[in-house]
Scaffold this motif. Sequence first.
Motif, PDB file in Angstrom:
ATOM      1  N   ARG A   1      18.117  13.685  -3.817  1.00 22.69           N
ATOM      2  CA  ARG A   1      16.872  14.208  -3.238  1.00 22.69           C
ATOM      3  C   ARG A   1      16.260  15.277  -4.155  1.00 22.69           C
ATOM      4  NH1 ARG A   1      14.207  13.007   0.587  1.00 22.69           N
ATOM      5  NH2 ARG A   1      15.817  12.014   1.830  1.00 22.69           N
ATOM      6  N   ARG A   2      17.106  16.137  -4.741  1.00 24.03           N
ATOM      7  CA  ARG A   2      16.597  17.158  -5.666  1.00 24.03           C
ATOM      8  C   ARG A   2      15.907  16.504  -6.865  1.00 24.03           C
ATOM      9  NH1 ARG A   2      20.983  20.026  -4.327  1.00 24.03           N
ATOM     10  NH2 ARG A   2      22.267  19.242  -6.006  1.00 24.03           N
ATOM     11  N   ILE A   3      16.520  15.466  -7.413  1.00 26.01           N
ATOM     12  CA  ILE A   3      15.939  14.773  -8.565  1.00 26.01           C
ATOM     13  C   ILE A   3      14.596  14.143  -8.185  1.00 26.01           C
ATOM     14  CG2 ILE A   3      16.197  12.721 -10.022  1.00 26.01           C
ATOM     15  CD1 ILE A   3      19.193  13.464 -10.241  1.00 26.01           C
ATOM     16  N   VAL A   4      14.568  13.466  -7.044  1.00 27.88           N
ATOM     17  CA  VAL A   4      13.324  12.825  -6.603  1.00 27.88           C
ATOM     18  C   VAL A   4      12.248  13.867  -6.357  1.00 27.88           C
ATOM     19  CG1 VAL A   4      12.267  11.534  -4.701  1.00 27.88           C
ATOM     20  CG2 VAL A   4      14.417  10.737  -5.702  1.00 27.88           C
ATOM     21  N   ASP A   5      12.592  14.958  -5.651  1.00 26.06           N
ATOM     22  CA  ASP A   5      11.598  15.987  -5.331  1.00 26.06           C
ATOM     23  C   ASP A   5      11.129  16.759  -6.562  1.00 26.06           C
ATOM     24  OD1 ASP A   5      11.710  15.282  -2.675  1.00 26.06           O
ATOM     25  OD2 ASP A   5      13.040  16.935  -2.090  1.00 26.06           O
ATOM     26  N   ARG A   6      12.025  16.990  -7.509  1.00 27.53           N
ATOM     27  CA  ARG A   6      11.694  17.805  -8.672  1.00 27.53           C
ATOM     28  C   ARG A   6      10.976  17.024  -9.771  1.00 27.53           C
ATOM     29  NH1 ARG A   6      16.471  21.147 -10.721  1.00 27.53           N
ATOM     30  NH2 ARG A   6      15.930  22.317  -8.869  1.00 27.53           N
ATOM     31  N   TYR A   7      11.345  15.761  -9.956  1.00 25.28           N
ATOM     32  CA  TYR A   7      10.801  15.004 -11.085  1.00 25.28           C
ATOM     33  C   TYR A   7       9.936  13.805 -10.681  1.00 25.28           C
ATOM     34  CZ  TYR A   7      14.261  17.742 -13.574  1.00 25.28           C
ATOM     35  OH  TYR A   7      14.994  18.782 -14.070  1.00 25.28           O
ATOM     36  N   VAL A   8      10.456  12.950  -9.822  1.00 24.30           N
ATOM     37  CA  VAL A   8       9.767  11.698  -9.524  1.00 24.30           C
ATOM     38  C   VAL A   8       8.474  11.931  -8.747  1.00 24.30           C
ATOM     39  CG1 VAL A   8       9.951   9.452  -8.399  1.00 24.30           C
ATOM     40  CG2 VAL A   8      11.936  10.408  -9.604  1.00 24.30           C
ATOM     41  N   LYS A   9       8.559  12.627  -7.625  1.00 23.95           N
ATOM     42  CA  LYS A   9       7.369  12.805  -6.778  1.00 23.95           C
ATOM     43  C   LYS A   9       6.216  13.518  -7.485  1.00 23.95           C
ATOM     44  CE  LYS A   9       9.438  12.531  -2.206  1.00 23.95           C
ATOM     45  NZ  LYS A   9       9.669  13.279  -0.950  1.00 23.95           N
ATOM     46  N   PRO A  10       6.467  14.632  -8.199  1.00 26.16           N
ATOM     47  CA  PRO A  10       5.329  15.308  -8.828  1.00 26.16           C
ATOM     48  C   PRO A  10       4.631  14.482  -9.915  1.00 26.16           C
ATOM     49  CG  PRO A  10       7.201  16.797  -8.703  1.00 26.16           C
ATOM     50  CD  PRO A  10       7.695  15.433  -8.325  1.00 26.16           C
ATOM     51  N   TYR A  11       5.385  13.639 -10.623  1.00 28.49           N
ATOM     52  CA  TYR A  11       4.800  12.886 -11.726  1.00 28.49           C
ATOM     53  C   TYR A  11       4.217  11.539 -11.289  1.00 28.49           C
ATOM     54  CZ  TYR A  11       6.441  16.039 -15.381  1.00 28.49           C
ATOM     55  OH  TYR A  11       6.623  17.119 -16.193  1.00 28.49           O
ATOM     56  N   ILE A  12       5.001  10.743 -10.577  1.00 30.37           N
ATOM     57  CA  ILE A  12       4.540   9.388 -10.258  1.00 30.37           C
ATOM     58  C   ILE A  12       4.685   9.035  -8.781  1.00 30.37           C
ATOM     59  CG2 ILE A  12       4.857   8.456 -12.573  1.00 30.37           C
ATOM     60  CD1 ILE A  12       7.505   7.250 -11.661  1.00 30.37           C
ATOM     61  N   GLY A  13       4.974  10.004  -7.936  1.00 27.93           N
ATOM     62  CA  GLY A  13       5.134   9.746  -6.513  1.00 27.93           C
ATOM     63  C   GLY A  13       3.868   9.240  -5.845  1.00 27.93           C
ATOM     64  N   HIS A  14       2.709   9.568  -6.416  1.00 28.39           N
ATOM     65  CA  HIS A  14       1.428   9.163  -5.840  1.00 28.39           C
ATOM     66  C   HIS A  14       1.089   7.696  -6.106  1.00 28.39           C
ATOM     67  CE1 HIS A  14       0.557   9.999 -10.033  1.00 28.39           C
ATOM     68  NE2 HIS A  14      -0.493   9.201  -9.905  1.00 28.39           N
ATOM     69  N   LEU A  15       1.786   7.071  -7.049  1.00 26.95           N
ATOM     70  CA  LEU A  15       1.475   5.684  -7.405  1.00 26.95           C
ATOM     71  C   LEU A  15       1.864   4.722  -6.286  1.00 26.95           C
ATOM     72  CD1 LEU A  15       2.740   5.473 -11.092  1.00 26.95           C
ATOM     73  CD2 LEU A  15       0.385   5.685 -10.291  1.00 26.95           C
ATOM     74  N   ARG A  16       1.016   3.716  -6.073  1.00 19.69           N
ATOM     75  CA  ARG A  16       1.388   2.656  -5.139  1.00 19.69           C
ATOM     76  C   ARG A  16       2.495   1.843  -5.782  1.00 19.69           C
ATOM     77  NH1 ARG A  16      -4.349   0.235  -3.636  1.00 19.69           N
ATOM     78  NH2 ARG A  16      -3.241  -1.565  -4.400  1.00 19.69           N
TER      79      ARG A  16
ATOM     80  N   ALA B   1       0.813  -1.203   0.000  1.00 18.78           N
ATOM     81  CA  ALA B   1       0.000   0.000   0.000  1.00 18.78           C
ATOM     82  C   ALA B   1       0.855   1.265   0.000  1.00 18.78           C
ATOM     83  CB  ALA B   1      -0.930   0.000   1.215  1.00 18.78           C
ATOM     84  N   GLN B   2       2.148   1.103   0.063  1.00 23.83           N
ATOM     85  CA  GLN B   2       3.071   2.230   0.126  1.00 23.83           C
ATOM     86  C   GLN B   2       3.179   2.918  -1.226  1.00 23.83           C
ATOM     87  OE1 GLN B   2       7.412   1.375   0.339  1.00 23.83           O
ATOM     88  NE2 GLN B   2       7.139   2.155   2.403  1.00 23.83           N
ATOM     89  N   THR B   3       3.304   4.245  -1.212  1.00 27.28           N
ATOM     90  CA  THR B   3       3.463   4.980  -2.466  1.00 27.28           C
ATOM     91  C   THR B   3       4.941   5.034  -2.850  1.00 27.28           C
ATOM     92  OG1 THR B   3       3.732   7.127  -1.408  1.00 27.28           O
ATOM     93  CG2 THR B   3       1.469   6.437  -1.957  1.00 27.28           C
ATOM     94  N   LEU B   4       5.177   5.371  -4.106  1.00 28.49           N
ATOM     95  CA  LEU B   4       6.548   5.513  -4.593  1.00 28.49           C
ATOM     96  C   LEU B   4       7.255   6.639  -3.852  1.00 28.49           C
ATOM     97  CD1 LEU B   4       8.779   4.678  -6.527  1.00 28.49           C
ATOM     98  CD2 LEU B   4       7.783   6.208  -8.219  1.00 28.49           C
ATOM     99  N   ALA B   5       6.544   7.718  -3.535  1.00 30.16           N
ATOM    100  CA  ALA B   5       7.146   8.843  -2.809  1.00 30.16           C
ATOM    101  C   ALA B   5       7.631   8.395  -1.434  1.00 30.16           C
ATOM    102  CB  ALA B   5       6.151   9.983  -2.672  1.00 30.16           C
ATOM    103  N   ASP B   6       6.819   7.609  -0.715  1.00 28.11           N
ATOM    104  CA  ASP B   6       7.219   7.099   0.596  1.00 28.11           C
ATOM    105  C   ASP B   6       8.443   6.195   0.473  1.00 28.11           C
ATOM    106  OD1 ASP B   6       5.049   8.392   1.735  1.00 28.11           O
ATOM    107  OD2 ASP B   6       3.769   6.606   1.640  1.00 28.11           O
ATOM    108  N   PHE B   7       8.407   5.320  -0.530  1.00 29.53           N
ATOM    109  CA  PHE B   7       9.529   4.415  -0.745  1.00 29.53           C
ATOM    110  C   PHE B   7      10.799   5.195  -1.071  1.00 29.53           C
ATOM    111  CE2 PHE B   7      12.242   2.036  -3.634  1.00 29.53           C
ATOM    112  CZ  PHE B   7      12.551   0.941  -2.846  1.00 29.53           C
ATOM    113  N   ALA B   8      10.681   6.216  -1.917  1.00 24.92           N
ATOM    114  CA  ALA B   8      11.857   7.010  -2.308  1.00 24.92           C
ATOM    115  C   ALA B   8      12.474   7.686  -1.091  1.00 24.92           C
ATOM    116  CB  ALA B   8      11.463   8.047  -3.358  1.00 24.92           C
ATOM    117  N   ASP B   9      11.641   8.213  -0.201  1.00 22.40           N
ATOM    118  CA  ASP B   9      12.173   8.842   1.015  1.00 22.40           C
ATOM    119  C   ASP B   9      12.927   7.831   1.869  1.00 22.40           C
ATOM    120  OD1 ASP B   9      11.171  11.323   0.335  1.00 22.40           O
ATOM    121  OD2 ASP B   9       9.309  11.056   1.480  1.00 22.40           O
ATOM    122  N   ARG B  10      12.356   6.643   2.033  1.00 25.64           N
ATOM    123  CA  ARG B  10      13.035   5.611   2.829  1.00 25.64           C
ATOM    124  C   ARG B  10      14.321   5.134   2.134  1.00 25.64           C
ATOM    125  NH1 ARG B  10       8.801   1.561   3.522  1.00 25.64           N
ATOM    126  NH2 ARG B  10      10.560   0.175   3.262  1.00 25.64           N
ATOM    127  N   TYR B  11      14.268   5.012   0.821  1.00 16.91           N
ATOM    128  CA  TYR B  11      15.447   4.593   0.065  1.00 16.91           C
ATOM    129  C   TYR B  11      16.575   5.603   0.229  1.00 16.91           C
ATOM    130  CZ  TYR B  11      18.527   3.961  -3.933  1.00 16.91           C
ATOM    131  OH  TYR B  11      19.633   3.815  -4.731  1.00 16.91           O
TER     132      TYR B  11
END
Length: 142
Positions: free
Chosen positions: A88-103, A61-71
Amino acid sequence: MSVTEIKDRPGYFLVVVYDRVHEPGARPRKTQRIVRGQRAAEKVERDLLRDRDRGSLAARAQTLADFADRYLASRRAEVSASTLDGYRRIVDRYVKPYIGHLRLEAVDRTAVAGFYSDVLEHGSRRRGIPIEPATVESIHRV
């Protein structure tokens, strides 16, 4: 834990499995699936129960954004502070806004390919300008 036929949809079954681990006072998290056919629903239930017992149901049930933070937190000891800041800049700028919400279970080749296509065309959501393929390679390396 249950498998019940959906009244409005004959032949379709709702599978519900509750997670055992939850915070005190909070309702237990439940995982639901709609499956065609009773045998398939029973198999899905067995798989979900197995995952729950292994402790991986909550991770599903974890989102990609949560996983990225833990990673990124887990990489602290392995990389320099400046490298970690870049990740962290790459994840915050690109990954989270586009697909961070995905489980996590929804992140597959199609989702990643669509993400790369979107980010190449639109760039970061803040700036809205296209980015270079080299930036996509940097995103991929993280």
